[in-house]
Design a protein around this motif. Structure first.
Motif: not given
Length: 409
Positions: A386-409
């Motif tokens: 789905k299309p969307c935009t993100i407003i990060p809470g810290c500095g990012v750059k084009d090409g950064y990858i997002l992930r989630r630590n599923i062991q913390k859940e």
């Protein structure tokens, strides 16, 4: 020393280069041994040239050609002209003259499928016009050093990371025999990786294997001295032995995985880039962290292949190391100050902490980001594609990858 990364599509090509590859290898539709990779079509040449820039790009034409394939190749040569290929990776000697005549300025690299394992073979291929030999995975470091001493005027490439095969450099008929998909035509079903269990055969006279998803289909086990007929090989990882490979005479380190995700491409390429740079005098203070991130990518049990002997790699494995992370997507261009396009690969919830990784960013946690839909409305979740935009809470750059630590859940 060159770092060569896999690219199964345009997106993966971008990340291979961005995360540190000096060169990348791709396949074109119908002529590559990774037929199930997305591969590339005729309409992507301009975009590929833009992404490539001044880096190198190699084209895998490494199937074994039947006569009808030769006709298709001849019809496709005009298409190849549009691509900024620096070399063609070839296993079938029947197309050498065609490629040399049509592309006199492009190099030829011998595919690992040709099983070059000794100095005389390397000399022969050099004399046929090959500039580089991608050695068979069965070569030891001692073999490589001998080849380098005997043939100093040839480039040598070797696989350093990824899947291994139970057959000589992938020349396997197991998939063809079981489900009529040939590895040598680019359609391997990876039958050696399936989940088998031993049981007594229907006639109670022999032991057989039954695959988990194919009950009632029995494959007899023929046992010899320490082996069975169907094995799943360990993966190879040479991240701690790059200097050994360099000392033996390797010019290019090759990562396997055109069918794997951009997350795999980025994390693995980045780790080898940092290690190579460290050995060349530019040590990153977080070098060990990048190495550890590599170990957290999903993989089968690691080995050093045949480089230091064959005892380890000849032992089968069913052990998988699952990643503690879920790949969520990637940052795109900045559309307004502090707001970025987001390519979503898995569901993202603003109530869950995410992490960013980058070519020079080990990882950065963020639990203060916001998401917006195409109308600019703030949303709490977004689903794959789905299309969307993100407003990060810290500095990012084009090409950064997002992930989630599923062991913390």
């Amino acid at each position: 020393m060159e770092l060569l990364s896999p690219a199964g599509n345009v997106e993966k090509l971008k990340y291979a280069y961005q995360y540190g590859a000096d060169a990348a290898y791709i396949g074109l539709h119908s002529f590559s041994l990774r037929a199930k990779a997305d591969n590339f079509g005729h309409d992507e040449a301009e975009e590929i040239a833009r992404i490539k820039g001044d880096k190198k790009l190699f084209c895998a034409l490494n199937i074994y050609f039947h006569n009808q394939d030769l006709y298709r190749l001849d019809e496709s040569l005009d298409q190849f002209e549009a691509y900024p290929f620096d070399a063609f990776i070839i296993s079938d000697m029947g197309i050498i003259r065609t490629m040399q005549k049509r592309f006199p300025g492009r190099d030829l690299h011998l595919s690992t499928q040709a099983n070059a394992l000794n100095s005389d073979a390397v000399k022969l291929y050099r004399d046929l016009g090959f500039k580089r030999i991608i050695l068979g995975r069965e070569c030891s470091l001692r073999d490589i050093a001998r080849i380098r001493a005997d043939v100093p005027d040839i480039e040598l490439e070797a696989f350093v990371h990824g899947a291994m095969c139970l057959a000589y450099s992938g020349r396997c008929f197991l998939s063809k025999w079981m489900i009529d998909r040939s590895a040598n035509d680019g359609s391997c079903a990876h039958s050696c990786r399936w989940d088998y269990r031993p049981l007594e055969g229907p006639a109670n006279t022999e032991m057989v294997l039954e695959e988990a998803e194919r009950p009632g289909e029995y494959y007899p086990i023929y046992e010899g001295d320490g082996f069975t007929s169907i094995l799943s090989s360990k993966d190879i990882c040479m991240i701690d032995h790059i200097q050994d490979l360099k000392d033996a005479g390797i010019d290019s380190l090759k990562i396997e995985g055109r069918m794997k995700s951009i997350y795999y491409t980025a994390i693995v390429t980045r780790a080898y880039r940092k290690m190579i740079d460290s050995l060349e005098g530019s040590k990153d203070p977080q070098l060990e962290g990048y190495r550890e991130e590599l170990m957290k990518v999903s993989h089968r049990e690691f080995s050093t292949g045949f480089y230091f002997g064959k005892d380890d790699i000849e032992q089968p494995t069913g052990k998988m190391e699952a990643s503690p992370y879920k790949f969520l997507g990637s940052i795109g261009k900045e559309v307004s100050p502090g707001e970025y396009e987001l390519d979503v690969k898995n569901q993202i919830l603003t109530s869950q902490e995410i992490e960013y990784i980058g070519p020079d960013l080990l990882f950065q946690a963020d639990n203060a980001f916001a998401l917006k839909d195409p109308e600019g409305i703030t949303i709490e979740k977004i689903d794959h594609g789905k299309p969307c935009t993100i407003i990060p809470g810290c500095g990012v750059k084009d090409g950064y990858i997002l992930r989630r630590n599923i062991q913390k859940e």
